[in-house]
Write a protein that holds these residues in place. Structure first.
Motif, PDB file in Angstrom:
ATOM      1  N   PHE A 147       0.826  -1.198   0.000  1.00 18.33           N
ATOM      2  CA  PHE A 147       0.000   0.000   0.000  1.00 18.33           C
ATOM      3  C   PHE A 147       0.866   1.255   0.000  1.00 18.33           C
ATOM      4  O   PHE A 147       1.891   1.310   0.673  1.00 18.33           O
ATOM      5  CB  PHE A 147      -0.891  -0.017   1.244  1.00 18.33           C
ATOM      6  N   VAL A 148       0.415   2.265  -0.734  1.00 15.79           N
ATOM      7  CA  VAL A 148       1.104   3.546  -0.759  1.00 15.79           C
ATOM      8  C   VAL A 148       0.215   4.655  -0.181  1.00 15.79           C
ATOM      9  O   VAL A 148       0.595   5.344   0.752  1.00 15.79           O
ATOM     10  CB  VAL A 148       1.527   3.920  -2.194  1.00 15.79           C
ATOM     11  N   ALA A 149      -0.987   4.815  -0.754  1.00 16.90           N
ATOM     12  CA  ALA A 149      -1.859   5.908  -0.324  1.00 16.90           C
ATOM     13  C   ALA A 149      -3.285   5.588  -0.741  1.00 16.90           C
ATOM     14  O   ALA A 149      -3.504   4.826  -1.690  1.00 16.90           O
ATOM     15  CB  ALA A 149      -1.414   7.229  -0.931  1.00 16.90           C
ATOM     16  N   ALA A 150      -4.238   6.198  -0.025  1.00 18.67           N
ATOM     17  CA  ALA A 150      -5.649   6.014  -0.347  1.00 18.67           C
ATOM     18  C   ALA A 150      -6.398   7.311  -0.150  1.00 18.67           C
ATOM     19  O   ALA A 150      -5.970   8.184   0.619  1.00 18.67           O
ATOM     20  CB  ALA A 150      -6.260   4.905   0.523  1.00 18.67           C
ATOM     21  N   ILE A 151      -7.532   7.422  -0.847  1.00 21.52           N
ATOM     22  CA  ILE A 151      -8.339   8.624  -0.770  1.00 21.52           C
ATOM     23  C   ILE A 151      -9.801   8.254  -0.943  1.00 21.52           C
ATOM     24  O   ILE A 151     -10.137   7.353  -1.709  1.00 21.52           O
ATOM     25  CB  ILE A 151      -7.900   9.649  -1.852  1.00 21.52           C
ATOM     26  N   SER A 152     -10.655   8.920  -0.173  1.00 18.68           N
ATOM     27  CA  SER A 152     -12.079   8.772  -0.429  1.00 18.68           C
ATOM     28  C   SER A 152     -12.418   9.532  -1.698  1.00 18.68           C
ATOM     29  O   SER A 152     -11.735  10.509  -2.038  1.00 18.68           O
ATOM     30  CB  SER A 152     -12.889   9.323   0.748  1.00 18.68           C
ATOM     31  N   TRP A 153     -13.464   9.089  -2.428  1.00 18.98           N
ATOM     32  CA  TRP A 153     -13.736   9.746  -3.699  1.00 18.98           C
ATOM     33  C   TRP A 153     -14.115  11.211  -3.510  1.00 18.98           C
ATOM     34  O   TRP A 153     -13.856  12.024  -4.387  1.00 18.98           O
ATOM     35  CB  TRP A 153     -14.802   9.013  -4.501  1.00 18.98           C
ATOM     36  N   SER A 154     -14.666  11.546  -2.343  1.00 14.14           N
ATOM     37  CA  SER A 154     -14.964  12.950  -2.064  1.00 14.14           C
ATOM     38  C   SER A 154     -13.686  13.760  -1.892  1.00 14.14           C
ATOM     39  O   SER A 154     -13.698  14.988  -1.971  1.00 14.14           O
ATOM     40  CB  SER A 154     -15.804  13.066  -0.794  1.00 14.14           C
ATOM     41  N   GLY A 155     -12.577  13.041  -1.609  1.00 14.29           N
ATOM     42  CA  GLY A 155     -11.306  13.726  -1.414  1.00 14.29           C
ATOM     43  C   GLY A 155     -11.083  14.230  -0.006  1.00 14.29           C
ATOM     44  O   GLY A 155     -10.028  14.790   0.290  1.00 14.29           O
ATOM     45  N   THR A 156     -12.040  14.026   0.867  1.00 13.17           N
ATOM     46  CA  THR A 156     -11.921  14.587   2.209  1.00 13.17           C
ATOM     47  C   THR A 156     -11.035  13.754   3.120  1.00 13.17           C
ATOM     48  O   THR A 156     -10.500  14.271   4.105  1.00 13.17           O
ATOM     49  CB  THR A 156     -13.299  14.727   2.863  1.00 13.17           C
ATOM     50  N   PHE A 206      -4.562  12.924  -4.572  1.00 20.72           N
ATOM     51  CA  PHE A 206      -5.698  13.821  -4.722  1.00 20.72           C
ATOM     52  C   PHE A 206      -6.495  13.379  -5.936  1.00 20.72           C
ATOM     53  O   PHE A 206      -6.036  12.541  -6.723  1.00 20.72           O
ATOM     54  CB  PHE A 206      -5.268  15.285  -4.828  1.00 20.72           C
ATOM     55  N   SER A 207      -7.685  13.939  -6.058  1.00 18.16           N
ATOM     56  CA  SER A 207      -8.562  13.509  -7.141  1.00 18.16           C
ATOM     57  C   SER A 207      -9.293  14.684  -7.763  1.00 18.16           C
ATOM     58  O   SER A 207      -9.453  15.743  -7.137  1.00 18.16           O
ATOM     59  CB  SER A 207      -9.566  12.474  -6.632  1.00 18.16           C
ATOM     60  N   ASP A 208      -9.706  14.489  -8.989  1.00 20.92           N
ATOM     61  CA  ASP A 208     -10.528  15.457  -9.717  1.00 20.92           C
ATOM     62  C   ASP A 208     -11.797  14.713 -10.128  1.00 20.92           C
ATOM     63  O   ASP A 208     -11.780  13.940 -11.089  1.00 20.92           O
ATOM     64  CB  ASP A 208      -9.764  15.986 -10.928  1.00 20.92           C
ATOM     65  N   ASN A 209     -12.872  14.925  -9.395  1.00 19.77           N
ATOM     66  CA  ASN A 209     -14.090  14.154  -9.649  1.00 19.77           C
ATOM     67  C   ASN A 209     -14.689  14.427 -11.014  1.00 19.77           C
ATOM     68  O   ASN A 209     -15.239  13.519 -11.640  1.00 19.77           O
ATOM     69  CB  ASN A 209     -15.118  14.443  -8.559  1.00 19.77           C
ATOM     70  N   GLU A 210     -14.592  15.649 -11.483  1.00 21.63           N
ATOM     71  CA  GLU A 210     -15.161  15.980 -12.789  1.00 21.63           C
ATOM     72  C   GLU A 210     -14.468  15.201 -13.901  1.00 21.63           C
ATOM     73  O   GLU A 210     -15.086  14.825 -14.896  1.00 21.63           O
ATOM     74  CB  GLU A 210     -15.079  17.476 -13.038  1.00 21.63           C
ATOM     75  N   LYS A 211     -13.188  14.961 -13.718  1.00 17.95           N
ATOM     76  CA  LYS A 211     -12.423  14.211 -14.715  1.00 17.95           C
ATOM     77  C   LYS A 211     -12.369  12.722 -14.399  1.00 17.95           C
ATOM     78  O   LYS A 211     -11.769  11.958 -15.151  1.00 17.95           O
ATOM     79  CB  LYS A 211     -11.002  14.769 -14.810  1.00 17.95           C
ATOM     80  N   HIS A 212     -12.959  12.322 -13.274  1.00 12.40           N
ATOM     81  CA  HIS A 212     -12.896  10.920 -12.836  1.00 12.40           C
ATOM     82  C   HIS A 212     -11.448  10.427 -12.818  1.00 12.40           C
ATOM     83  O   HIS A 212     -11.144   9.329 -13.294  1.00 12.40           O
ATOM     84  CB  HIS A 212     -13.751  10.023 -13.724  1.00 12.40           C
ATOM     85  N   THR A 213     -10.585  11.236 -12.279  1.00 11.64           N
ATOM     86  CA  THR A 213      -9.166  10.921 -12.286  1.00 11.64           C
ATOM     87  C   THR A 213      -8.572  11.126 -10.901  1.00 11.64           C
ATOM     88  O   THR A 213      -8.880  12.105 -10.222  1.00 11.64           O
ATOM     89  CB  THR A 213      -8.418  11.791 -13.311  1.00 11.64           C
ATOM     90  N   MET A 214      -7.731  10.185 -10.522  1.00 18.50           N
ATOM     91  CA  MET A 214      -7.000  10.273  -9.269  1.00 18.50           C
ATOM     92  C   MET A 214      -5.521  10.464  -9.605  1.00 18.50           C
ATOM     93  O   MET A 214      -5.049   9.977 -10.638  1.00 18.50           O
ATOM     94  CB  MET A 214      -7.183   8.985  -8.463  1.00 18.50           C
ATOM     95  N   TYR A 215      -4.810  11.145  -8.707  1.00 20.96           N
ATOM     96  CA  TYR A 215      -3.410  11.455  -8.966  1.00 20.96           C
ATOM     97  C   TYR A 215      -2.546  11.063  -7.762  1.00 20.96           C
ATOM     98  O   TYR A 215      -3.016  10.977  -6.630  1.00 20.96           O
ATOM     99  CB  TYR A 215      -3.226  12.951  -9.219  1.00 20.96           C
ATOM    100  N   THR A 238      -7.715  11.103   3.419  1.00 19.33           N
ATOM    101  CA  THR A 238      -6.542  10.510   2.794  1.00 19.33           C
ATOM    102  C   THR A 238      -5.760   9.711   3.825  1.00 19.33           C
ATOM    103  O   THR A 238      -5.887   9.957   5.039  1.00 19.33           O
ATOM    104  CB  THR A 238      -5.616  11.571   2.180  1.00 19.33           C
ATOM    105  N   TYR A 239      -4.946   8.800   3.336  1.00 16.69           N
ATOM    106  CA  TYR A 239      -4.183   7.915   4.222  1.00 16.69           C
ATOM    107  C   TYR A 239      -2.927   7.497   3.476  1.00 16.69           C
ATOM    108  O   TYR A 239      -2.982   7.162   2.300  1.00 16.69           O
ATOM    109  CB  TYR A 239      -5.053   6.709   4.581  1.00 16.69           C
TER     110      TYR A 239
END
Length: 124
Positions: free
Chosen positions: A47-56, A71-80, A58-59
């Motif tokens: 495991f490296v990192a995790a994020i809720s889709w809302s972005g609120t 981090f994520s961009d929900n409009e683009k459906h993309t996580m970074y 992180t771990y």
């Protein structure tokens, strides 16, 4: 069904930076948790990192705290995954994954969908 496609890997010198992207498609993602894992040659996937889709939420695993940012961009459906201060120990294939069971989790077995991986190589 969910499709995940990673990009952004490559070769970088120690101390450098890379940004990985994970583009998601196939379903709505408002309730998905997302994560990054990596696998070095001869080692288990970790495991490296995790994020809720809302972005609120992180771990991070301890070894990347302060260097990596998810981090994520929900409009683009993309996580970074922004990776700074890279060192040779970060060399691995990096995978993104999506989980239906939890917002943020480091547990590999809780992830339901996986990308194909992108190679990150850090030279000394």
């Amino acid at each position: 069904q969910v499709q995940l496609v990673e990009s952004g890997g490559g070769l970088v010198q120690a101390g450098g930076s890379l940004r990985l992207s994970c583009a998601a498609s196939g379903r709505t993602f408002s309730s998905y948790g997302m994560g990054w894992f990596r696998q070095a040659p001869g080692k288990e996937r970790e495991f490296v990192a995790a994020i809720s889709w809302s972005g609120t939420n992180t771990y991070y695993t301890d070894s990347v705290k302060g260097r990596f940012t998810i981090f994520s961009d929900n409009e683009k459906h993309t996580m970074y995954l922004q990776m700074n201060s890279l060192n040779p120990e970060d060399t691995a294939v990096y995978y993104c994954a999506a989980t239906l069971s939890a917002a943020t989790t480091p547990l590999i077995h809780e992830y339901d969908y996986w990308g194909q991986g992108t190679q990150v190589t850090v030279s000394s």
